[in-house]
Design a protein around this motif. Structure first.
Motif, PDB file in Angstrom:
ATOM      1  N   LEU A   1       0.832  -1.201   0.000  1.00  0.00           N
ATOM      2  CA  LEU A   1       0.000   0.000   0.000  1.00  0.00           C
ATOM      3  C   LEU A   1       0.866   1.251   0.000  1.00  0.00           C
ATOM      4  CD1 LEU A   1      -2.909   1.145   0.232  1.00  0.00           C
ATOM      5  CD2 LEU A   1      -2.618   1.038   2.702  1.00  0.00           C
ATOM      6  N   MET A   2       1.883   1.277   0.821  1.00  0.00           N
ATOM      7  CA  MET A   2       2.760   2.447   0.906  1.00  0.00           C
ATOM      8  C   MET A   2       3.602   2.612  -0.362  1.00  0.00           C
ATOM      9  SD  MET A   2       1.831   3.844   3.622  1.00  0.00           S
ATOM     10  CE  MET A   2       3.022   5.164   3.603  1.00  0.00           C
ATOM     11  N   LYS A   3       3.974   1.508  -0.968  1.00  0.00           N
ATOM     12  CA  LYS A   3       4.770   1.574  -2.202  1.00  0.00           C
ATOM     13  C   LYS A   3       3.917   2.062  -3.370  1.00  0.00           C
ATOM     14  CE  LYS A   3       7.589  -1.189  -5.293  1.00  0.00           C
ATOM     15  NZ  LYS A   3       7.951  -2.528  -5.720  1.00  0.00           N
ATOM     16  N   ASP A   4       2.710   1.536  -3.474  1.00  0.00           N
ATOM     17  CA  ASP A   4       1.847   1.855  -4.609  1.00  0.00           C
ATOM     18  C   ASP A   4       1.110   3.181  -4.458  1.00  0.00           C
ATOM     19  OD1 ASP A   4       2.635  -0.581  -5.597  1.00  0.00           O
ATOM     20  OD2 ASP A   4       0.777  -1.621  -5.083  1.00  0.00           O
ATOM     21  N   ASP A   5       0.758   3.549  -3.236  1.00  0.00           N
ATOM     22  CA  ASP A   5      -0.110   4.708  -3.027  1.00  0.00           C
ATOM     23  C   ASP A   5       0.261   5.466  -1.758  1.00  0.00           C
ATOM     24  OD1 ASP A   5      -2.111   6.243  -4.077  1.00  0.00           O
ATOM     25  OD2 ASP A   5      -3.752   5.094  -3.199  1.00  0.00           O
ATOM     26  N   GLY A   6       1.538   5.528  -1.441  1.00  0.00           N
ATOM     27  CA  GLY A   6       2.007   6.108  -0.188  1.00  0.00           C
ATOM     28  C   GLY A   6       1.597   7.544   0.044  1.00  0.00           C
ATOM     29  N   ALA A   7       1.533   8.350  -0.998  1.00  0.00           N
ATOM     30  CA  ALA A   7       1.181   9.762  -0.837  1.00  0.00           C
ATOM     31  C   ALA A   7      -0.270   9.951  -0.402  1.00  0.00           C
ATOM     32  CB  ALA A   7       1.435  10.506  -2.143  1.00  0.00           C
ATOM     33  N   LYS A   8      -1.102   8.948  -0.644  1.00  0.00           N
ATOM     34  CA  LYS A   8      -2.515   9.065  -0.285  1.00  0.00           C
ATOM     35  C   LYS A   8      -2.848   8.334   1.009  1.00  0.00           C
ATOM     36  CE  LYS A   8      -4.279   9.864  -4.891  1.00  0.00           C
ATOM     37  NZ  LYS A   8      -5.232   9.432  -5.896  1.00  0.00           N
ATOM     38  N   CYS A   9      -1.824   7.868   1.723  1.00  0.00           N
ATOM     39  CA  CYS A   9      -2.023   7.156   2.981  1.00  0.00           C
ATOM     40  C   CYS A   9      -1.475   7.983   4.135  1.00  0.00           C
ATOM     41  CB  CYS A   9      -1.297   5.820   2.968  1.00  0.00           C
ATOM     42  SG  CYS A   9      -1.925   4.673   1.748  1.00  0.00           S
ATOM     43  N   LEU A  10      -2.240   8.050   5.188  1.00  0.00           N
ATOM     44  CA  LEU A  10      -1.803   8.725   6.401  1.00  0.00           C
ATOM     45  C   LEU A  10      -1.563   7.667   7.465  1.00  0.00           C
ATOM     46  CD1 LEU A  10      -1.295  11.245   8.135  1.00  0.00           C
ATOM     47  CD2 LEU A  10      -3.763  11.321   8.578  1.00  0.00           C
TER      48      LEU A  10
ATOM     49  N   ASP B   1       0.323  20.522  10.720  1.00  0.00           N
ATOM     50  CA  ASP B   1      -0.721  21.272  10.023  1.00  0.00           C
ATOM     51  C   ASP B   1      -1.027  20.702   8.646  1.00  0.00           C
ATOM     52  OD1 ASP B   1      -0.870  22.989  12.180  1.00  0.00           O
ATOM     53  OD2 ASP B   1       0.514  24.448  11.306  1.00  0.00           O
ATOM     54  N   GLU B   2       0.010  20.233   7.945  1.00  0.00           N
ATOM     55  CA  GLU B   2      -0.190  19.699   6.597  1.00  0.00           C
ATOM     56  C   GLU B   2      -1.048  18.436   6.624  1.00  0.00           C
ATOM     57  OE1 GLU B   2       2.231  17.762   2.833  1.00  0.00           O
ATOM     58  OE2 GLU B   2       3.367  18.749   4.424  1.00  0.00           O
ATOM     59  N   ALA B   3      -0.718  17.504   7.496  1.00  0.00           N
ATOM     60  CA  ALA B   3      -1.489  16.260   7.589  1.00  0.00           C
ATOM     61  C   ALA B   3      -2.930  16.550   7.980  1.00  0.00           C
ATOM     62  CB  ALA B   3      -0.848  15.304   8.595  1.00  0.00           C
ATOM     63  N   ARG B   4      -3.131  17.460   8.947  1.00  0.00           N
ATOM     64  CA  ARG B   4      -4.479  17.804   9.389  1.00  0.00           C
ATOM     65  C   ARG B   4      -5.291  18.417   8.237  1.00  0.00           C
ATOM     66  NH1 ARG B   4      -3.311  20.908  13.552  1.00  0.00           N
ATOM     67  NH2 ARG B   4      -3.645  22.865  12.470  1.00  0.00           N
ATOM     68  N   ALA B   5      -4.684  19.334   7.496  1.00  0.00           N
ATOM     69  CA  ALA B   5      -5.376  19.983   6.375  1.00  0.00           C
ATOM     70  C   ALA B   5      -5.709  18.974   5.276  1.00  0.00           C
ATOM     71  CB  ALA B   5      -4.523  21.112   5.817  1.00  0.00           C
ATOM     72  N   ARG B   6      -4.763  18.099   4.958  1.00  0.00           N
ATOM     73  CA  ARG B   6      -5.007  17.087   3.915  1.00  0.00           C
ATOM     74  C   ARG B   6      -6.096  16.111   4.341  1.00  0.00           C
ATOM     75  NH1 ARG B   6      -0.174  14.107   1.528  1.00  0.00           N
ATOM     76  NH2 ARG B   6      -1.753  13.676  -0.019  1.00  0.00           N
ATOM     77  N   LEU B   7      -6.103  15.740   5.619  1.00  0.00           N
ATOM     78  CA  LEU B   7      -7.131  14.822   6.118  1.00  0.00           C
ATOM     79  C   LEU B   7      -8.504  15.471   6.066  1.00  0.00           C
ATOM     80  CD1 LEU B   7      -7.783  12.084   7.372  1.00  0.00           C
ATOM     81  CD2 LEU B   7      -7.288  13.077   9.602  1.00  0.00           C
ATOM     82  N   LYS B   8      -8.604  16.707   6.521  1.00  0.00           N
ATOM     83  CA  LYS B   8      -9.889  17.418   6.511  1.00  0.00           C
ATOM     84  C   LYS B   8     -10.382  17.658   5.084  1.00  0.00           C
ATOM     85  CE  LYS B   8      -9.782  19.795  10.932  1.00  0.00           C
ATOM     86  NZ  LYS B   8      -9.819  21.106  11.585  1.00  0.00           N
ATOM     87  N   SER B   9      -9.462  17.769   4.129  1.00  0.00           N
ATOM     88  CA  SER B   9      -9.830  17.994   2.728  1.00  0.00           C
ATOM     89  C   SER B   9     -10.168  16.707   1.994  1.00  0.00           C
ATOM     90  CB  SER B   9      -8.696  18.709   1.993  1.00  0.00           C
ATOM     91  OG  SER B   9      -8.450  19.966   2.561  1.00  0.00           O
TER      92      SER B   9
ATOM     93  N   TYR C   1      -6.623  11.951   1.619  1.00  0.00           N
ATOM     94  CA  TYR C   1      -6.069  10.626   1.912  1.00  0.00           C
ATOM     95  C   TYR C   1      -7.084   9.559   1.529  1.00  0.00           C
ATOM     96  CZ  TYR C   1      -2.405  12.876   4.668  1.00  0.00           C
ATOM     97  OH  TYR C   1      -1.342  13.642   5.074  1.00  0.00           O
ATOM     98  N   SER C   2      -6.615   8.514   0.887  1.00  0.00           N
ATOM     99  CA  SER C   2      -7.506   7.403   0.548  1.00  0.00           C
ATOM    100  C   SER C   2      -7.550   6.373   1.667  1.00  0.00           C
ATOM    101  CB  SER C   2      -7.068   6.742  -0.760  1.00  0.00           C
ATOM    102  OG  SER C   2      -5.745   6.263  -0.656  1.00  0.00           O
TER     103      SER C   2
END
Length: 113
Positions: free
Chosen positions: A20-29, A74-82, A85-86
């Motif tokens: 999951l992290m290799k294929d889609d790491g940017a969309k995982c928190l 702040d970045e993770a919080r903003a991305r999660l609220k938006s 993340y898949s």
């Protein structure tokens, strides 16, 4: 935005997480629900240590918010609220499966937030 329920929680082994992290790491928190000391000693690359110590819990009276637990990122919080993340992966050092999650555990409080 889709809300996740406890019934949708699932365990995942290392090979699934690695893929999951290799294929889609940017969309995982990855949320590390362990103590700051445990996180500092070692953690999964890219994981965010949540802020849910006893002081935060006491002030929140048993219910924490995203703003409280992600106060340092702040970045993770903003991305999660938006909804960017898949997947959100929670981990700690003692929960072997979702059936053993205690109502007052850090991982449960974070999930509920």
């Amino acid at each position: 935005r889709k809300m996740v329920t406890m019934d949708e929680l699932c365990e995942m082994d290392c090979s699934v997480l690695k893929r999951l992290m290799k294929d889609d790491g940017a969309k995982c928190l990855l949320l590390d629900c362990r103590s700051f000391l445990a996180f500092s000693a070692g953690h999964l690359r890219g994981a965010v240590n949540i802020r849910c110590n006893t002081i935060v819990r006491r002030r929140a009276k048993g219910s924490v918010t995203l703003d409280q637990i992600l106060s340092g990122d702040d970045e993770a919080r903003a991305r999660l609220k938006s909804g960017l993340y898949s997947a959100v992966i929670l981990y700690d050092e003692r929960t072997s499966d979702t059936n053993t999650m205690k109502d007052d555990s850090t991982i449960t409080l974070v999930h509920n937030a």
